[in-house]
Design an enzyme around this catalytic site. Sequence first.
Site, PDB file in Angstrom:
ATOM      1  N   GLU A 147      58.136  26.640  32.671  1.00 25.25           N
ATOM      2  CA  GLU A 147      56.680  26.347  32.533  1.00 25.25           C
ATOM      3  C   GLU A 147      56.738  24.885  32.589  1.00 25.25           C
ATOM      4  O   GLU A 147      56.443  24.386  31.689  1.00 25.25           O
ATOM      5  CB  GLU A 147      55.372  26.730  31.533  1.00 25.25           C
ATOM      6  CG  GLU A 147      55.660  28.884  31.715  1.00 25.25           C
ATOM      7  CD  GLU A 147      54.966  29.233  30.252  1.00 25.25           C
ATOM      8  OE1 GLU A 147      54.866  28.531  29.328  1.00 25.25           O
ATOM      9  OE2 GLU A 147      54.324  30.706  30.633  1.00 25.25           O
TER      10      GLU A 147
ATOM     11  N   GLU B  96      56.641  36.351  32.672  1.00 25.78           N
ATOM     12  CA  GLU B  96      56.026  36.945  31.212  1.00 25.78           C
ATOM     13  C   GLU B  96      55.045  37.469  31.749  1.00 25.78           C
ATOM     14  O   GLU B  96      53.632  37.166  32.299  1.00 25.78           O
ATOM     15  CB  GLU B  96      56.482  35.958  30.622  1.00 25.78           C
ATOM     16  CG  GLU B  96      57.222  35.469  29.782  1.00 25.78           C
ATOM     17  CD  GLU B  96      56.912  33.887  29.346  1.00 25.78           C
ATOM     18  OE1 GLU B  96      55.805  33.579  28.379  1.00 25.78           O
ATOM     19  OE2 GLU B  96      58.104  33.066  29.003  1.00 25.78           O
TER      20      GLU B  96
HETATM   21  C1  GBH Z   1      54.628  31.776  26.795  1.00 26.54           C
HETATM   22  O1  GBH Z   1      53.622  30.495  27.249  1.00 26.54           O
HETATM   23  C2  GBH Z   1      55.677  31.218  26.951  1.00 26.54           C
HETATM   24  O2  GBH Z   1      56.435  30.939  28.305  1.00 26.54           O
HETATM   25  C3  GBH Z   1      56.276  31.533  25.618  1.00 26.54           C
HETATM   26  O3  GBH Z   1      57.058  31.335  25.409  1.00 26.54           O
HETATM   27  C4  GBH Z   1      55.033  31.659  24.662  1.00 26.54           C
HETATM   28  O4  GBH Z   1      56.140  32.948  24.028  1.00 26.54           O
HETATM   29  C5  GBH Z   1      54.291  32.965  25.143  1.00 26.54           C
HETATM   30  O5  GBH Z   1      54.012  32.024  26.464  1.00 26.54           O
HETATM   31  C6  GBH Z   1      52.712  33.136  24.269  1.00 26.54           C
HETATM   32  O6  GBH Z   1      52.500  31.763  24.280  1.00 26.54           O
HETATM   33  O7  GBH Z   1      44.795  27.892  26.123  1.00 26.54           O
HETATM   34  O8  GBH Z   1      43.655  25.600  27.458  1.00 26.54           O
HETATM   35  O9  GBH Z   1      46.129  25.235  26.478  1.00 26.54           O
HETATM   36  C7  GBH Z   1      52.214  30.442  27.439  1.00 26.54           C
HETATM   37  C8  GBH Z   1      51.407  29.271  28.187  1.00 26.54           C
HETATM   38  C9  GBH Z   1      49.465  29.648  27.111  1.00 26.54           C
HETATM   39  C10 GBH Z   1      49.997  28.009  28.853  1.00 26.54           C
HETATM   40  C11 GBH Z   1      47.862  29.354  28.091  1.00 26.54           C
HETATM   41  C12 GBH Z   1      47.984  27.815  29.303  1.00 26.54           C
HETATM   42  C13 GBH Z   1      46.650  28.192  29.105  1.00 26.54           C
HETATM   43  C14 GBH Z   1      45.186  26.958  28.914  1.00 26.54           C
HETATM   44  N1  GBH Z   1      49.992  29.322  28.599  1.00 26.54           N
HETATM   45  N2  GBH Z   1      47.478  27.796  28.431  1.00 26.54           N
HETATM   46  S1  GBH Z   1      44.855  26.632  27.132  1.00 26.54           S
END
Ligand code: GBH
Length: 457
Positions: free
Chosen positions: A172, A357
């Site tokens: 990511e 994931e």
């Molecule tokens: C992942 O990140 C990670 O790789 C992992 O380590 C983590 O534990 C897991 O997911 C759960 O969170 O809500 O407007 O910020 C996920 C990251 C989450 C990034 C949702 C984008 C949507 C945009 N993502 N997010 S916002």
Amino acid sequence: SQPRTDLAPGRFPADFTWGTATAAYQIEGAVREDGRGVSIWDRFSHTPGKTHNGDTGDVACDHYHRWQGDIELMRRLHVNAYRFSIAWPRILPEGWGRVNPPGLDFYDRLVDGLLAAGITPWVTLYHWDLPQALEDRGGWPNPDTSKAFAEYADVVTRRLGDRVKHWITLNEPWVVAFLGYFTGEHAPGRKEPESYLPVVHNLLLAHGLAVPVIRENSRDSQVGITLNLTHAYPAGDSAEDEAAAKRLDGFMNRWFLDPLFTGGYPRDMIDVFGSWVPSFDESDLGVIGAPLDFLGVNYYSPSFVQHSEGNPPLHVEQVRVDGEYTDMGWLVYPQGLYDLLTRLHRDYSPAAIVITENGAAYPDEPPVEGRVHDPKRVEYYASHLDAAQRAIRDGVPLRGYFAWSLMDNFEWAFGYSKRFGLYYVDYETLERTIKDSGLWYSRVVAEGQLVPTESVA
Ligand code: GBH
């Protein structure tokens, strides 16, 4: 590729990769053991006010000492693959230069233990725990960090490349760059919007520099990258909302997919970002575009967006639509996964796609008589696996699925307050208890097909 008429509804291909995923800082603990260096997440989580409740990964799930038992947890799920990440500061405590052999030994034992259990290791090289020493030299805005990453990839793959045949360079990059350097919600907590695009570029460059190194040291391996992707829907049917959705797609998805698969950043977004776009060597694009064996997709939720007069330069705002939301406040929308997968196949045709994931946080109750009932998580998995299965039937080369996560763990800025596990973790005793979602997933994996969610009620 052609639609798969051979697959009955709910059935997955016989050679499908079924796995579960974790990341080093979220589960390992033992942060001062065996010569491990300090990472930006140690520094960040120990800075007051940065994480929920001041939580840190100092102990986390103590996986560093309990890894053998954790392999048993995986066996109980019947998974044939496990995605984990390597802590860079365990291998190179200063980020580059001096190698720390006990750090390599730990992952060596873990890999051998997994193979002995019939579980294929899928290794992520960078899941956010940059050595603090590299941050002190400027961190990801400094292109030397990309070179240090290639050196780190070299050290790891020389040692493990004979047995590990599935490699993910980065987890990511959007999150690393945006949350780490733009909003500062993640380590290293810098709020420097002008660093955002240079950091993305240096991350993609780090990835591209590492790919040939990995291929050289780990013959006949599969190499990919994991992106957090979303599907962007316009909230309304106006042309303005359509254009806003296209810009959000450009920001979250295409800014990464285009250089990786088409040789350059998207033109429309270069115009949107304007003077934010850094200058770089044209030859970087050739490095970044190195062919990949698979695209790793982390999918949790889609985005419904509308045009906004504010929020320059994107002029996009998220809209909260009606529906189910998880404990993270993320909309449950399995069709978003289907739409994303079919779109990736159509627009980029990666050689293979792997869901690295997918999962959901819900506030679970502690175990009662050895049971944890989490019907909403079961429903989340069932509906998303159904979407994935439909995409396969419609011709998407989806080769695997990793549930996030094996067990509850350190959820970054949210600390231990959000639970994503198939196993419940008691943070007092560190005892693990399988949840209904884990029981359900184990049956799906064992049968290679979706089974009724009531079977674990
Ligand atoms: C992942 O990140 C990670 O790789 C992992 O380590 C983590 O534990 C897991 O997911 C759960 O969170 O809500 O407007 O910020 C996920 C990251 C989450 C990034 C949702 C984008 C949507 C945009 N993502 N997010 S916002």
